[in-house]
Write a protein that holds these residues in place. Structure first.
Motif, PDB file in Angstrom:
ATOM      1  N   VAL A  92    -122.029  30.696  -8.892  1.00 39.01           N
ATOM      2  CA  VAL A  92    -121.287  31.808  -8.300  1.00 39.01           C
ATOM      3  C   VAL A  92    -119.891  31.895  -8.904  1.00 39.01           C
ATOM      4  O   VAL A  92    -119.396  32.988  -9.212  1.00 39.01           O
ATOM      5  N   ARG A  93    -119.251  30.787  -9.099  1.00 37.55           N
ATOM      6  CA  ARG A  93    -117.903  30.770  -9.679  1.00 37.55           C
ATOM      7  C   ARG A  93    -117.876  31.436 -11.048  1.00 37.55           C
ATOM      8  O   ARG A  93    -116.918  32.139 -11.391  1.00 37.55           O
ATOM      9  N   GLU A  94    -118.919  31.229 -11.840  1.00 39.58           N
ATOM     10  CA  GLU A  94    -118.950  31.775 -13.195  1.00 39.58           C
ATOM     11  C   GLU A  94    -119.538  33.179 -13.276  1.00 39.58           C
ATOM     12  O   GLU A  94    -119.165  33.955 -14.156  1.00 39.58           O
ATOM     13  N   ARG A  95    -120.447  33.509 -12.371  1.00 39.51           N
ATOM     14  CA  ARG A  95    -121.214  34.741 -12.531  1.00 39.51           C
ATOM     15  C   ARG A  95    -120.938  35.818 -11.489  1.00 39.51           C
ATOM     16  O   ARG A  95    -121.386  36.942 -11.647  1.00 39.51           O
ATOM     17  N   ARG A  96    -120.218  35.470 -10.438  1.00 39.98           N
ATOM     18  CA  ARG A  96    -119.936  36.455  -9.397  1.00 39.98           C
ATOM     19  C   ARG A  96    -118.442  36.460  -9.062  1.00 39.98           C
ATOM     20  O   ARG A  96    -118.026  35.983  -8.005  1.00 39.98           O
ATOM     21  N   ASP A 155    -116.672  38.755  -8.045  1.00 41.77           N
ATOM     22  CA  ASP A 155    -116.405  39.518  -6.823  1.00 41.77           C
ATOM     23  C   ASP A 155    -116.445  38.636  -5.586  1.00 41.77           C
ATOM     24  O   ASP A 155    -115.819  38.941  -4.566  1.00 41.77           O
ATOM     25  N   ALA A 156    -117.181  37.537  -5.673  1.00 36.13           N
ATOM     26  CA  ALA A 156    -117.273  36.613  -4.537  1.00 36.13           C
ATOM     27  C   ALA A 156    -116.444  35.353  -4.763  1.00 36.13           C
ATOM     28  O   ALA A 156    -115.922  34.768  -3.807  1.00 36.13           O
ATOM     29  N   ALA A 157    -116.303  34.933  -6.024  1.00 34.19           N
ATOM     30  CA  ALA A 157    -115.597  33.689  -6.324  1.00 34.19           C
ATOM     31  C   ALA A 157    -114.141  33.719  -5.903  1.00 34.19           C
ATOM     32  O   ALA A 157    -113.520  32.673  -5.705  1.00 34.19           O
ATOM     33  N   GLY A 158    -113.594  34.917  -5.727  1.00 35.78           N
ATOM     34  CA  GLY A 158    -112.216  35.012  -5.244  1.00 35.78           C
ATOM     35  C   GLY A 158    -112.029  34.340  -3.902  1.00 35.78           C
ATOM     36  O   GLY A 158    -110.913  33.943  -3.542  1.00 35.78           O
ATOM     37  N   GLY A 159    -113.108  34.170  -3.163  1.00 30.59           N
ATOM     38  CA  GLY A 159    -113.039  33.495  -1.876  1.00 30.59           C
ATOM     39  C   GLY A 159    -112.662  32.025  -1.974  1.00 30.59           C
ATOM     40  O   GLY A 159    -112.330  31.399  -0.972  1.00 30.59           O
ATOM     41  N   LEU A 160    -112.704  31.470  -3.187  1.00 28.97           N
ATOM     42  CA  LEU A 160    -112.293  30.083  -3.388  1.00 28.97           C
ATOM     43  C   LEU A 160    -110.793  29.918  -3.172  1.00 28.97           C
ATOM     44  O   LEU A 160    -110.327  28.836  -2.820  1.00 28.97           O
ATOM     45  N   VAL A 161    -110.026  30.996  -3.403  1.00 28.65           N
ATOM     46  CA  VAL A 161    -108.575  30.911  -3.274  1.00 28.65           C
ATOM     47  C   VAL A 161    -107.994  31.921  -2.288  1.00 28.65           C
ATOM     48  O   VAL A 161    -106.854  31.778  -1.861  1.00 28.65           O
ATOM     49  N   GLN A 174    -109.306  35.616   2.949  1.00 32.15           N
ATOM     50  CA  GLN A 174    -109.949  36.826   3.473  1.00 32.15           C
ATOM     51  C   GLN A 174    -111.303  37.087   2.821  1.00 32.15           C
ATOM     52  O   GLN A 174    -112.129  37.831   3.366  1.00 32.15           O
ATOM     53  N   LEU A 175    -111.536  36.526   1.648  1.00 30.43           N
ATOM     54  CA  LEU A 175    -112.811  36.717   0.943  1.00 30.43           C
ATOM     55  C   LEU A 175    -113.787  35.571   1.209  1.00 30.43           C
ATOM     56  O   LEU A 175    -114.868  35.539   0.634  1.00 30.43           O
ATOM     57  N   GLY A 176    -113.400  34.658   2.083  1.00 31.52           N
ATOM     58  CA  GLY A 176    -114.225  33.484   2.331  1.00 31.52           C
ATOM     59  C   GLY A 176    -115.611  33.803   2.869  1.00 31.52           C
ATOM     60  O   GLY A 176    -116.602  33.196   2.465  1.00 31.52           O
ATOM     61  N   ALA A 177    -115.700  34.766   3.782  1.00 27.36           N
ATOM     62  CA  ALA A 177    -116.998  35.113   4.375  1.00 27.36           C
ATOM     63  C   ALA A 177    -117.946  35.667   3.313  1.00 27.36           C
ATOM     64  O   ALA A 177    -119.135  35.341   3.299  1.00 27.36           O
ATOM     65  N   ARG A 178    -117.411  36.511   2.437  1.00 27.65           N
ATOM     66  CA  ARG A 178    -118.243  37.063   1.359  1.00 27.65           C
ATOM     67  C   ARG A 178    -118.726  35.946   0.437  1.00 27.65           C
ATOM     68  O   ARG A 178    -119.893  35.920   0.030  1.00 27.65           O
ATOM     69  N   LEU A 179    -117.836  35.030   0.107  1.00 28.02           N
ATOM     70  CA  LEU A 179    -118.224  33.906  -0.749  1.00 28.02           C
ATOM     71  C   LEU A 179    -119.359  33.107  -0.115  1.00 28.02           C
ATOM     72  O   LEU A 179    -120.328  32.747  -0.795  1.00 28.02           O
ATOM     73  N   GLU A 180    -119.273  32.846   1.166  1.00 29.99           N
ATOM     74  CA  GLU A 180    -120.313  32.079   1.850  1.00 29.99           C
ATOM     75  C   GLU A 180    -121.655  32.800   1.797  1.00 29.99           C
ATOM     76  O   GLU A 180    -122.696  32.169   1.598  1.00 29.99           O
ATOM     77  N   ARG A 181    -121.633  34.131   1.979  1.00 34.49           N
ATOM     78  CA  ARG A 181    -122.885  34.893   1.925  1.00 34.49           C
ATOM     79  C   ARG A 181    -123.517  34.836   0.540  1.00 34.49           C
ATOM     80  O   ARG A 181    -124.723  34.606   0.410  1.00 34.49           O
ATOM     81  N   VAL A 182    -122.702  35.028  -0.482  1.00 34.40           N
ATOM     82  CA  VAL A 182    -123.231  35.016  -1.841  1.00 34.40           C
ATOM     83  C   VAL A 182    -123.705  33.615  -2.222  1.00 34.40           C
ATOM     84  O   VAL A 182    -124.740  33.450  -2.869  1.00 34.40           O
ATOM     85  N   MET A 183    -122.956  32.604  -1.801  1.00 36.91           N
ATOM     86  CA  MET A 183    -123.378  31.222  -2.047  1.00 36.91           C
ATOM     87  C   MET A 183    -124.737  30.948  -1.418  1.00 36.91           C
ATOM     88  O   MET A 183    -125.611  30.320  -2.027  1.00 36.91           O
ATOM     89  N   ARG A 198    -126.647  25.306 -17.328  1.00 35.54           N
ATOM     90  CA  ARG A 198    -126.823  24.772 -18.683  1.00 35.54           C
ATOM     91  C   ARG A 198    -126.546  25.823 -19.753  1.00 35.54           C
ATOM     92  O   ARG A 198    -125.905  25.532 -20.765  1.00 35.54           O
ATOM     93  N   THR A 199    -127.005  27.034 -19.554  1.00 37.08           N
ATOM     94  CA  THR A 199    -126.840  28.071 -20.574  1.00 37.08           C
ATOM     95  C   THR A 199    -125.460  28.703 -20.553  1.00 37.08           C
ATOM     96  O   THR A 199    -125.044  29.326 -21.533  1.00 37.08           O
ATOM     97  N   GLY A 200    -124.729  28.535 -19.456  1.00 34.93           N
ATOM     98  CA  GLY A 200    -123.376  29.043 -19.402  1.00 34.93           C
ATOM     99  C   GLY A 200    -123.280  30.475 -18.909  1.00 34.93           C
ATOM    100  O   GLY A 200    -124.289  31.123 -18.621  1.00 34.93           O
ATOM    101  N   PRO A 201    -122.061  30.980 -18.824  1.00 32.07           N
ATOM    102  CA  PRO A 201    -121.824  32.308 -18.247  1.00 32.07           C
ATOM    103  C   PRO A 201    -122.289  33.424 -19.166  1.00 32.07           C
ATOM    104  O   PRO A 201    -122.450  33.227 -20.376  1.00 32.07           O
ATOM    105  N   PRO A 202    -122.505  34.624 -18.615  1.00 31.80           N
ATOM    106  CA  PRO A 202    -122.879  35.778 -19.445  1.00 31.80           C
ATOM    107  C   PRO A 202    -121.720  36.208 -20.338  1.00 31.80           C
ATOM    108  O   PRO A 202    -120.568  35.814 -20.131  1.00 31.80           O
TER     109      PRO A 202
END
Length: 211
Positions: free
Chosen positions: A41-45, A47-53, A56-65, A81-85
């Motif tokens: 999620v940190r690498e590919r989303r 829109d949700a990874a912002g919840g790490l810092v 207010q975005l924490g709930a969205r991060l939890e849902r996507v996780m 293993r293959t890395g981010p897009p």
């Protein structure tokens, strides 16, 4: 030439594959499946990874996780293993090295050191220096919640001040171990602590270390 971030990425992917989806980690409440979902999620989303810092975005991060944690475990490991897009900033070598060398080293140790039979890795001096460079830049941020003064010291005497409060506890170890300590893995870090005994106890038990 391979970067340290790429090496640690592959080590983490191999370890997650070996341990399976339900192995313990040092991250409270997380099994290996949860940790793998976090990395993806940190690498590919973004829109949700912002919840790490951003709280207010924490709930969205939890849902996507949770959505990613429900995916087949083998798929999650392969995505790591293959890395981010290509569209991800993490796909740039410079960004990958700057942002992921600590991320992947720490999460690899989160899995390794959750096992009762873990042993320290032999890390080369250049890698230790790379970790130290990043720790110097983030020490104040990681130590802002410390309940005591906190100084991180390498065996050669170089130091980074993580918190200027008193009384002061000095933590000595290799950069890799100091990094784990500063990021909230106190009980798993191979370090020596000097200072007031009560302050040392509080620091060991603190849940506030980390970014």
């Amino acid at each position: 030439m391979s970067t340290y971030a790429k090496r640690e990425r592959l080590l983490l992917a191999d370890l997650l594959e070996t341990e399976g989806p339900d192995a313990p980690t040092l991250c409270e409440g997380w099994r290996t499946r949860d940790l793998a979902a976090h990395v993806v999620v940190r690498e590919r989303r973004p829109d949700a990874a912002g919840g790490l810092v951003i709280k207010q975005l924490g709930a969205r991060l939890e849902r996507v996780m949770a959505e990613f944690a429900d995916k087949p475990y083998e798929e999650l490991v392969q995505l790591i293993r293959t890395g981010p897009p290509r569209f991800s900033p993490f796909s740039l070598k410079q960004v990958d090295e700057a942002s992921n060398i600590v991320e992947f080293y720490v999460h690899t140790e989160d899995v390794r050191r959750a096992r009762p039979d873990w042993t320290p890795r032999e890390l080369d001096p250049v890698f230790q220096d790379a970790l130290w460079s990043r720790l110097e830049r983030t020490a104040r941020l990681a130590g802002r919640g410390a309940t005591t003064g906190l100084v991180l010291r390498r065996p050669d005497g170089r130091t980074a001040v993580a918190n200027r409060a008193t009384p002061v506890v000095t933590v000595t170890g290799e950069p890799s171990e100091l990094l784990l300590f500063a990021l909230g893995r106190q009980t798993a870090a191979d370090v020596e602590l000097e200072g007031d005994k009560e302050a040392i106890t509080k620091l060991h038990e603190s849940k506030q270390l980390g970014i």
